[in-house]
Design a protein around this motif. Structure first.
Motif, mmCIF file in Angstrom:
data_model
loop_
_atom_site.group_PDB
_atom_site.id
_atom_site.type_symbol
_atom_site.label_atom_id
_atom_site.label_comp_id
_atom_site.label_asym_id
_atom_site.label_seq_id
_atom_site.Cartn_x
_atom_site.Cartn_y
_atom_site.Cartn_z
ATOM 1 N N ASP A 83 -7.776 8.450 1.322
ATOM 2 C CA ASP A 83 -8.357 7.218 0.789
ATOM 3 C C ASP A 83 -9.851 7.177 1.070
ATOM 4 O OD1 ASP A 83 -8.253 4.223 -0.050
ATOM 5 O OD2 ASP A 83 -9.202 4.216 1.937
ATOM 6 N N SER A 132 -8.132 -4.323 -3.843
ATOM 7 C CA SER A 132 -8.280 -4.312 -2.392
ATOM 8 C C SER A 132 -8.867 -5.641 -1.945
ATOM 9 C CB SER A 132 -9.196 -3.149 -1.968
ATOM 10 O OG SER A 132 -9.363 -3.107 -0.564
ATOM 11 N N VAL A 135 -1.108 -1.533 -6.187
ATOM 12 C CA VAL A 135 -1.398 -1.603 -4.749
ATOM 13 C C VAL A 135 -2.409 -2.713 -4.497
ATOM 14 C CG1 VAL A 135 -2.588 -0.383 -2.857
ATOM 15 C CG2 VAL A 135 -0.911 0.838 -4.258
ATOM 16 N N GLN A 173 -4.768 -3.253 -1.191
ATOM 17 C CA GLN A 173 -5.146 -2.753 0.134
ATOM 18 C C GLN A 173 -5.838 -3.872 0.894
ATOM 19 O OE1 GLN A 173 -8.617 0.026 1.691
ATOM 20 N NE2 GLN A 173 -7.183 1.247 0.478
ATOM 21 N N THR A 183 1.785 -3.253 -0.620
ATOM 22 C CA THR A 183 0.721 -3.573 0.330
ATOM 23 C C THR A 183 0.326 -2.306 1.065
ATOM 24 O OG1 THR A 183 1.470 -5.850 0.643
ATOM 25 C CG2 THR A 183 0.098 -4.889 2.388
ATOM 26 N N GLN A 184 -0.976 -2.048 1.090
ATOM 27 C CA GLN A 184 -1.519 -0.904 1.816
ATOM 28 C C GLN A 184 -2.423 -1.452 2.916
ATOM 29 O OE1 GLN A 184 -4.640 1.874 0.081
ATOM 30 N NE2 GLN A 184 -2.819 3.193 0.034
ATOM 31 N N TRP A 225 -5.314 -1.435 5.563
ATOM 32 C CA TRP A 225 -6.482 -0.815 6.186
ATOM 33 C C TRP A 225 -6.608 -1.404 7.592
ATOM 34 C CZ3 TRP A 225 -10.571 -3.759 7.890
ATOM 35 C CH2 TRP A 225 -10.937 -4.922 7.189
ATOM 36 N N ARG A 239 5.372 -0.461 3.852
ATOM 37 C CA ARG A 239 3.946 -0.486 3.525
ATOM 38 C C ARG A 239 3.347 0.917 3.549
ATOM 39 N NH1 ARG A 239 4.375 -5.108 6.780
ATOM 40 N NH2 ARG A 239 3.780 -3.989 8.673
ATOM 41 N N SER A 240 2.207 1.046 2.915
ATOM 42 C CA SER A 240 1.371 2.226 3.054
ATOM 43 C C SER A 240 0.348 1.952 4.154
ATOM 44 C CB SER A 240 0.658 2.514 1.731
ATOM 45 O OG SER A 240 -0.333 3.509 1.884
#
Length: 295
Positions: A47, A142, A162, A164, A187-188, A190, A236-237
């Motif tokens: 990413d 995001s 997605v 983020q 949901t990703q 960070w 989640r990611s």
């Protein structure tokens, strides 16, 4: 599965490795080595973002690896200064050129711009065009909050694959996650291990939280590994960032143990409601406008 990492299926049947390497704030001169090490360890998802200034180095590491292009999931983001239909199409060209690819696996709008949301919508429609044309395999956003997602869903055709967002045990954004689940938006996370909390000197860090330390000891793991496992088990990611080989490997070694329902609930209970990063509603094109170089 992609390699040894579980894959999350996005819209259109696109498989995204749930665990990836993030390169936020990774200096360009350190990025190539970090990405190369991650690929060597087994990561197959990287990413980056136009505003990070290291897309070219990410691309170089992928190109120099022995991996086929289809074996690496590449995700990047369009910065707010490049919002607008033609501007966003050109932002794709800039990112793809730096990354050395013709097609991106996932392209996100980096931030909503509440004071210029119509321009945000136009930028997203450019992502839809790129998706239709096959230049990207999936699109998303995001840092979009509930109100941002609701308006986007009402005024565009394609549901983001997605979203983020900042998400770690101390800040879980449950209303945003819940809305995403209603619409099939992954949901990703960070700052998935709460690295952002380290920068808030007046507050405790996730990495030294007693409950997480206890769980880590019970599984003979580190708090970071426990947090990453928490994300993966909840669907989640997660995209942890590091430039240190030992930490890159540690963050990847989370696939061979499992947390119980009670342990997952104990981590859920650590929610503080305190955001570590900037408030998305504070982002403006003027205040955060930076020129993304052509090369």
């Amino acid at each position: 599965m992609i390699g040894t990492v579980p894959a999350i299926e996005l819209a259109g049947g696109v498989a995204m490795p749930a665990l990836g390497l993030g390169v936020f704030q990774t200096p360009p001169e350190e990025t190539t080595a970090a990405v190369a090490e991650a690929l060597r360890v087994g990561y197959r998802h990287i990413d980056t973002a136009a505003s990070y200034g290291n897309e070219r180095e990410v691309g170089s590491a992928i190109t120099d690896s022995s991996l086929a292009r289809d074996d690496v999931f590449i995700e990047t983001k369009v910065w707010v200064s490049d919002y607008g239909f033609d501007e966003t199409l050109h932002a794709f060209d800039k990112s793809a050129s730096k990354l050395g690819v013709e097609q991106l696996d996932l392209l996100l709008l980096h931030q909503p711009v509440p004071t210029a949301f119509e321009r945000t919508l136009v930028a997203y429609r450019a992502l839809e065009r790129l998706l239709t044309d096959g230049r990207v395999r999936a699109i998303g956003v995001s840092n979009f909050m509930v109100e941002d997602l609701e308006r986007l869903l009402a005024e565009t055709e394609t549901v983001p694959a997605v979203n983020q967002i900042e998400l770690h045990p101390f800040f879980q954004q449950r209303s945003v996650v819940a809305l995403g689940e209603q619409h099939g938006i992954i949901t990703q996370a960070w700052s998935p291990i709460g690295g952002i909390t380290v920068y808030r000197e007046s507050e405790r860090s996730t990495l030294t939280d007693p409950a997480l330390l206890q769980l880590a000891a019970a599984h003979h793991r580190t708090p970071a590994q426990v947090m990453l496992r928490w994300h993966l088990q909840q669907g989640r990611s997660a995209i942890p960032k590091s430039v240190r080989p030992a930490r890159i490997a540690e963050n990847f070694a989370v696939l061979d143990f499992e947390l119980t329902d009670a342990e997952l609930a104990a981590i859920d209970a650590l929610e503080t409601g305190v955001r570590g990063g900037p408030e998305p509603s504070s982002i403006t094109a003027d205040g955060f406008g930076i020129t993304i170089p052509e090369a």
